[in-house]
Design a protein around this motif. Structure first.
Motif, PDB file in Angstrom:
ATOM      1  N   ARG A  45     -12.863  12.238  10.888  1.00  0.00           N
ATOM      2  CA  ARG A  45     -11.693  12.464  10.035  1.00  0.00           C
ATOM      3  C   ARG A  45     -11.139  11.128   9.535  1.00  0.00           C
ATOM      4  O   ARG A  45     -10.805  10.979   8.364  1.00  0.00           O
ATOM      5  N   GLU A  52     -12.060   8.186   1.429  1.00  0.00           N
ATOM      6  CA  GLU A  52     -11.311   8.822   0.346  1.00  0.00           C
ATOM      7  C   GLU A  52     -10.395   7.803  -0.330  1.00  0.00           C
ATOM      8  O   GLU A  52     -10.375   7.685  -1.560  1.00  0.00           O
ATOM      9  N   ASP A  58      -5.642   5.965  14.223  1.00  0.00           N
ATOM     10  CA  ASP A  58      -6.572   5.672  13.128  1.00  0.00           C
ATOM     11  C   ASP A  58      -7.791   4.882  13.594  1.00  0.00           C
ATOM     12  O   ASP A  58      -8.365   4.124  12.844  1.00  0.00           O
ATOM     13  N   THR A  80      -7.002   1.742   5.289  1.00  0.00           N
ATOM     14  CA  THR A  80      -5.847   2.577   5.592  1.00  0.00           C
ATOM     15  C   THR A  80      -4.537   1.822   5.587  1.00  0.00           C
ATOM     16  O   THR A  80      -3.492   2.393   5.741  1.00  0.00           O
ATOM     17  N   LYS A 120      -0.218  11.744  -2.131  1.00  0.00           N
ATOM     18  CA  LYS A 120      -0.849  10.919  -1.110  1.00  0.00           C
ATOM     19  C   LYS A 120      -1.116   9.486  -1.589  1.00  0.00           C
ATOM     20  O   LYS A 120      -0.977   8.535  -0.833  1.00  0.00           O
ATOM     21  N   ASP A 167     -10.994   9.820   5.722  1.00  0.00           N
ATOM     22  CA  ASP A 167      -9.740   9.377   5.105  1.00  0.00           C
ATOM     23  C   ASP A 167      -9.893   8.004   4.468  1.00  0.00           C
ATOM     24  O   ASP A 167      -9.402   7.744   3.374  1.00  0.00           O
TER      25      ASP A 167
END
Lengths: 69, 181
Positions: free
Chosen positions: A25, A32, B69, B103, A63, A29
């Motif tokens: 996951r 993406e 994460d 991220t 997002k 992410d």
């Protein structure tokens, strides 16, 4: 990958399988975010990105709208 | 509040800040502060954990795995995904370090702020110092604060080893009795 994926997902140690799912996951992410950023730089409209990702334009904009305007 | 910190507790906070910066984290988290307290040699926190039989390295591993994460190369390998291969592919397209930076905002220098749980941990440490009528806030108080930090990584990591708050408190009190910081 898919046969391995199936065997781990059906493996007998839940901790191992759950850890793998979580990492997948996180990996998804991150990929993406990288691709959305690139698509925006190449001038893709939000609607187009949303269609390819299979989500609504609102969802993808919410997002990433601030990060990759 | 910092002026009430003992030398070891200050070292713990500095360690946490350095660890956060090294990881490129966008915030200093409760786990960083907990590991900082444990990494100060012969600190009350280090001695209390030794009494409980918790190795600093296993605690660090536990904190890492609790990070929301984190990419676990071993877990991915277990399902046939080669993280290094993915990383190489991604870096070929997006540049070096792209996968790890994806991220978070890139923050390589400057001040890294504490996240709410880490701030709460410092407040709770102060409260623990008041409760024990201690002169200063030391790493023992930081450890007690971590044990009270419901829902945060620091608390979960400690809970993983199966000691309840009372056991941790007993170990801290015993470590204080050994020798002061």
């Amino acid at each position: 990958m898919s046969s391995d994926l199936m065997s781990a997902a059906a493996g007998d140690d839940p901790a191992e399988g759950l850890h793998a799912v979580r990492s997948l996951r996180v990996l998804a992410d991150r990929l993406e975010a990288l691709h959305v950023e690139r698509a925006r730089r190449l001038g893709w409209p939000w609607q187009h990105i949303a269609d390819v990702l299979g989500v609504t334009r609102q969802a993808v904009h919410k997002k990433y709208g601030k990060r990759f305007p | 509040m910092y002026e009430r910190f003992t030398r070891s507790a200050r070292q713990a906070v500095v360690w946490a800040e350095e660890a956060g910066r090294r990881e490129g984290a966008d915030h200093i988290e409760s786990g960083h502060v907990l590991l900082g307290a444990v990494h100060v040699e012969r600190s009350v926190a280090a001695r209390a954990l030794a009494r409980l039989g918790i190795e600093p390295d296993s605690l660090a591993e536990c904190v890492r795995s609790l990070k929301t994460d984190s990419l676990d190369a071993d877990a991915l390998a277990g399902i046939g995904v080669d993280l290094e291969a993915v990383r190489a592919q991604v870096e070929a397209t997006f540049g070096a370090g792209a996968l790890d930076a994806a991220t978070r905002p890139r923050r390589t220098k400057g001040h890294v702020p504490f996240d709410p749980a880490a701030k709460k941990m410092l407040e709770l440490a102060l409260r623990e110092a008041i409760r024990f009528r201690s002169k200063g806030i030391d790493t023992g108080h930081l450890l007690l604060a971590a044990a009270r930090l419901d829902g945060a990584a620091a608390q979960k990591a400690l809970a993983w080893f199966g000691h309840d708050r009372k056991a941790i408190e007993d170990a801290v009190v015993a470590a204080w009795a050994d020798a002061g910081e």
